[in-house]
Scaffold this motif. Sequence first.
Motif, short mmCIF file in Angstrom:
data_model
loop_
_atom_site.label_atom_id
_atom_site.label_comp_id
_atom_site.label_asym_id
_atom_site.label_seq_id
_atom_site.Cartn_x
_atom_site.Cartn_y
_atom_site.Cartn_z
N LEU A 324 3.34 2.20 19.33
CA LEU A 324 4.22 2.58 18.22
C LEU A 324 3.52 2.42 16.88
O LEU A 324 3.70 3.23 15.98
CB LEU A 324 5.49 1.73 18.25
CG LEU A 324 6.40 1.96 19.46
CD1 LEU A 324 7.56 0.98 19.45
CD2 LEU A 324 6.91 3.38 19.47
N VAL A 351 3.69 -5.92 13.32
CA VAL A 351 4.69 -5.70 12.28
C VAL A 351 5.47 -4.40 12.45
O VAL A 351 6.69 -4.41 12.60
CB VAL A 351 4.01 -5.71 10.88
CG1 VAL A 351 5.01 -5.41 9.80
CG2 VAL A 351 3.36 -7.05 10.64
N VAL A 355 9.60 -3.52 12.98
CA VAL A 355 10.42 -2.91 11.94
C VAL A 355 11.15 -1.71 12.52
O VAL A 355 12.33 -1.49 12.25
CB VAL A 355 9.55 -2.51 10.73
CG1 VAL A 355 10.36 -1.68 9.74
CG2 VAL A 355 9.01 -3.74 10.03
N MET A 356 10.46 -0.94 13.35
CA MET A 356 11.08 0.23 13.96
C MET A 356 12.26 -0.15 14.83
O MET A 356 13.27 0.55 14.88
CB MET A 356 10.05 0.98 14.82
CG MET A 356 9.05 1.76 14.01
SD MET A 356 7.73 2.32 15.05
CE MET A 356 8.31 3.92 15.49
N LEU A 357 12.14 -1.23 15.54
CA LEU A 357 13.20 -1.66 16.45
C LEU A 357 14.23 -2.53 15.75
O LEU A 357 15.19 -2.98 16.38
CB LEU A 357 12.61 -2.45 17.61
CG LEU A 357 12.26 -1.64 18.85
CD1 LEU A 357 10.99 -0.86 18.64
CD2 LEU A 357 12.16 -2.53 20.06
N ASN A 358 14.03 -2.78 14.48
CA ASN A 358 14.88 -3.70 13.73
C ASN A 358 14.91 -5.09 14.39
O ASN A 358 15.95 -5.65 14.68
CB ASN A 358 16.29 -3.13 13.58
CG ASN A 358 17.09 -3.91 12.57
OD1 ASN A 358 16.52 -4.56 11.70
ND2 ASN A 358 18.39 -3.86 12.69
N GLN A 359 13.74 -5.59 14.68
CA GLN A 359 13.61 -6.96 15.17
C GLN A 359 12.87 -7.77 14.11
O GLN A 359 12.20 -7.19 13.25
CB GLN A 359 12.79 -6.99 16.47
CG GLN A 359 13.37 -6.15 17.58
CD GLN A 359 14.70 -6.72 18.07
OE1 GLN A 359 14.84 -7.91 18.24
NE2 GLN A 359 15.66 -5.83 18.28
N ALA A 360 12.97 -9.08 14.20
CA ALA A 360 12.26 -9.93 13.25
C ALA A 360 10.76 -9.74 13.45
O ALA A 360 10.26 -9.78 14.57
CB ALA A 360 12.64 -11.38 13.45
N VAL A 361 10.06 -9.53 12.36
CA VAL A 361 8.61 -9.33 12.42
C VAL A 361 7.94 -10.68 12.65
O VAL A 361 8.31 -11.66 12.00
CB VAL A 361 8.13 -8.72 11.09
CG1 VAL A 361 6.64 -8.55 11.09
CG2 VAL A 361 8.81 -7.39 10.84
N PRO A 362 7.01 -10.78 13.59
CA PRO A 362 6.43 -12.10 13.88
C PRO A 362 5.44 -12.59 12.82
O PRO A 362 4.27 -12.83 13.10
CB PRO A 362 5.75 -11.90 15.22
CG PRO A 362 5.44 -10.45 15.26
CD PRO A 362 6.49 -9.76 14.48
N VAL A 363 5.89 -12.68 11.58
CA VAL A 363 5.12 -13.35 10.54
C VAL A 363 6.11 -14.22 9.76
O VAL A 363 7.31 -13.99 9.82
CB VAL A 363 4.46 -12.36 9.56
CG1 VAL A 363 3.41 -11.52 10.24
CG2 VAL A 363 5.50 -11.47 8.91
N GLY A 364 5.59 -15.18 9.07
CA GLY A 364 6.43 -16.02 8.21
C GLY A 364 7.63 -16.60 8.93
O GLY A 364 7.50 -17.24 9.97
N THR A 365 8.81 -16.33 8.40
CA THR A 365 10.02 -16.94 8.97
C THR A 365 10.34 -16.39 10.34
O THR A 365 11.12 -16.98 11.08
CB THR A 365 11.23 -16.67 8.05
OG1 THR A 365 11.31 -15.27 7.81
CG2 THR A 365 11.11 -17.40 6.74
N GLY A 366 9.76 -15.26 10.70
CA GLY A 366 10.06 -14.67 12.01
C GLY A 366 9.18 -15.24 13.10
O GLY A 366 9.34 -14.88 14.27
#
Lengths: 376, 600
Positions: A324, A351, A355-366
């Motif tokens: 993707l 990242v 974002v496409m799936l509207n899931q938390a991006v695995p950086v920072g708070t995610g």
Amino acid sequence: MDKLFKSYEGKIPENLLKDVKDNLPAKVDKAKAEKVLERVYSEYIESKVDAGESVGLIAAESIGEQGTQMTLNTFHYAGVAEMNVTVGLPRLIEILDGRKNISTPMMEIYLNKPYNKGKDIKQIALSIKETKLKDLTHEFSINIAELIIEVALDKKAIDSVGIDINLVGKKIEKALKAYEVKQKDNIITIKSIKEQPLNELYKIKEKLKGVHISGIKDVYQVLPVKRGEEFIIITAGSNLKAAFDNEYVDSNRTTTNNIFEVSNVLGVEAARQSIIDEVFKVIESQGLNIDKRHMMLVADMMCSSGVIKGVTRYGVVSEKASVLAKASFETPIKHIISAALLGEEDKLNSVVENVMLNQAVPVGTGLPGLQTKIDK
Amino acid sequence: MTEVFVNSRFKGEVDDPHKFVGSIIGERRKGNVPQNVNVYYDETADTVFVDGTKGRVVRPLIVVKDGKLMLTDKHVQQLVKKEIAWEDLLKQGVIEYLDAAEEENAFVAFFEGELTPDHTHMEIHPIALIGLTTSLVPYGNYCHSTKLAIGGKNQKQAVGFYASNFSVRMDMDVNLLQTPQAPLVATIMHEISNYNAHPAGQNIVLAVMGYMGYNIEDAIIINKGSIERGFGRTSYFRPAIAEELRYAGGLTDQICVPDKDIKGYKTEVDYRYLEEEGIIYPEAKVGEGDVIIGKTSPPRFLSSMDEYNLTSNIRRESSVSLKHGERGIVDFVLITENGEGNKLVQVRLRDHRTPEIGDKFTSRHGQKGVVGAIVPQSDMPFTASGITPDIIFSPHGIPSRMTISHLIELVGAKTGALAGRNIDGTTFVAESEIDLRKELRSLGMRDNGTETMYNGHTGKQMHARIYIGNMYYLKLKHMVSNKIHSRARGPIQLLTRQPTEGRAKEGGLRLGEMEKDTFVAHGASLLLKERFDSDKTLVPVCEGCGVIAIYNEFKNKSYCPTCGDNVEINNVEISYAFKLMLDEFKSLGIYPRMMLESKY
């Protein structure tokens, strides 16, 4: 004392440790030295990037935002024709795209000890500049009746370059196969051994013009410049390998702006440094200020596979694990089709996919998750 | 030998180019060669170009012979008496049109006084150099040329008195200035174009100073008292149109009050303004969603089923109603026929627009700005004689833009206002600044246009003398009330379930690619997710085959269309756009599977 330093090996990077060692006053007791080392260690830990920091995006924004302010696309050296250098945004794009044929290849040639004092610098510079046959001739003519090419050499030009006139004939002989080359003073006659149509002969005549006689191949312009105490030669056109073979050239310091040449001659680590240096040169020339670490990250990405890969869909982007993510950058259909054919799997680790799936991006708070698995 | 090109084609050679060119020009003035033919001798290339092609820009100049004008007093008298016209002057060779090339060979005088035997032409009037709108800028020769062009451009956007028969016109989207005024400082072009019959601005008092930071960055301060006295008040007109269209099968639209059983019937309240014919009455105050013209249309598709259907007589609702954010008063109702003889109803809406914060105003010199604050007259600074400015303009707008004409107009209009006369500000031939200053002094004012002023809040005298005078100001058609927009919740697109786009559709404000990047760069991952939640959906996913399953609400159970109901089905929250993409993949014969695992 040595024991103390030894205990910090592995905790503090080697060169940092060496710096401390070198800069510590001679009369310092062990307790104070330890205090210093402990402080260095804590500073070192402090300066590390946090887990989950989006270093790539920050690098991209840091370079990209400043990139919009770039003006001025070429730089001209005073007094020398054809000596202009691509700088600014076009040059930056060229470097980061990993182009094999850059628009203005250049070398900075440093000279070995006795030659760098400025004596005979013009002569040396001229000997480095490539001389082609057409630079040394009055005219090329074809004798249609006998199917012979006649080359009339320009003696004055040959003298100014400082080569033996008979060498020219030998060079031509080397460059052409299956041709008979005869030299009579300043007239060279070339005849085909086999019978050949006039067409062919004409092509050979055109080819002759470009025959390399002396100097470093591809270097079509030279400019001696005084830098600091010594003289260096800036060239338009680059050929690092041939330059290193030249007797005047200091191969330790001579550089080129062609990253692929650096990679081929000196290896990929040198190429990485070259990318950093070249990008930094562009940034500096525009009067911008970008932290070098951003460029180091980009250079690392481009070189990590062992060969230079540009930041394009054929280079770095094609290395991405996510289908993707690849598809969201240029040519989506191509990537979707190949993913469908191969049955590729997207682990959703980066990242764009998330974002496409509207899931938390695995950086920072995610980034953080639970240590324990919970039962359903 | 000089080469000669006619219409860019090589035609031959001549020995004496000057004689050749001269003879062509001579014949043209005699009328033997068409007026639109121009000749140009390029000395460096030693070539003559003769051109009569279309598309060249030409301009008229008065012919000069031996340092004397061809246009004599006799001509002028005849022109005034209307005995001769422009064409006659052309025929007599008094005036001729030059194109850009021939102008290169001409030596054009500006004024009659500077004529020498070398001159070949003279300008009809110096402002013939510049265009129509540009010459509406007074003192244009004291202005930076680009600003002059901007000043001209701005005037085209001004709200004015565009047509005196406006009350019977049905123009789309027009603004009307309620109290327009003729400019105090005018140019000859105002006279020529009959500007005073359709003016677009008002003469106001302008002070050049700061005001508590509310006029930084080109903003202006407006005196509330001035607005109450009529400054910048405009009306906005917009017609709504409905036609009774005819369809196949003898069916037509019907303009009427729709029946309650009609398809798509709104609430009764929405139709409350309609009279019997289904048209709203004049002077009705309408707001968002109100129906102006009631209309019904025949059903879209006529299937054979409908013939047997008792309820087949269902017509569609197709009334014209006010869109989101629209309001106004019904101004004028027109019932007529269109070209095909169908009933046509037009209802013109009127809306009153008083200046508000964010409305755009400009002087005639490209000095545009938006209203930063509207200040009560009691708080405005005042002069010793008690004058309060209508507008306060920031001095920082002047140095970098170099619009000196703006400053001169201010002094000029001040002089004009005090002396009770109009000032001629025509570019190149305007009344001189020195004369204006002299007159201003004789009127009892300081000649540099400054006055001592007092703080409106405290009444304290200001240390600096304030540059204050009159100016012609224009209200531009860009008004906040037409542009203001915000959204929290609202309509979504049918296909993607994402918010609609644009103010007219009450759309969302896009958080774009680069804005998204800033969230990621901050590591604000969960905030980013929330931002993009606008189209989130909960879909049941079959763990067996990985495609989207079906949820049966009656049984409160999910089942998979391929694997049946004996597989594990879990709900997953994804964006609807992604679900749509998966569906599109499926339609292309690509099988996208979702493999689930526990998130935690």
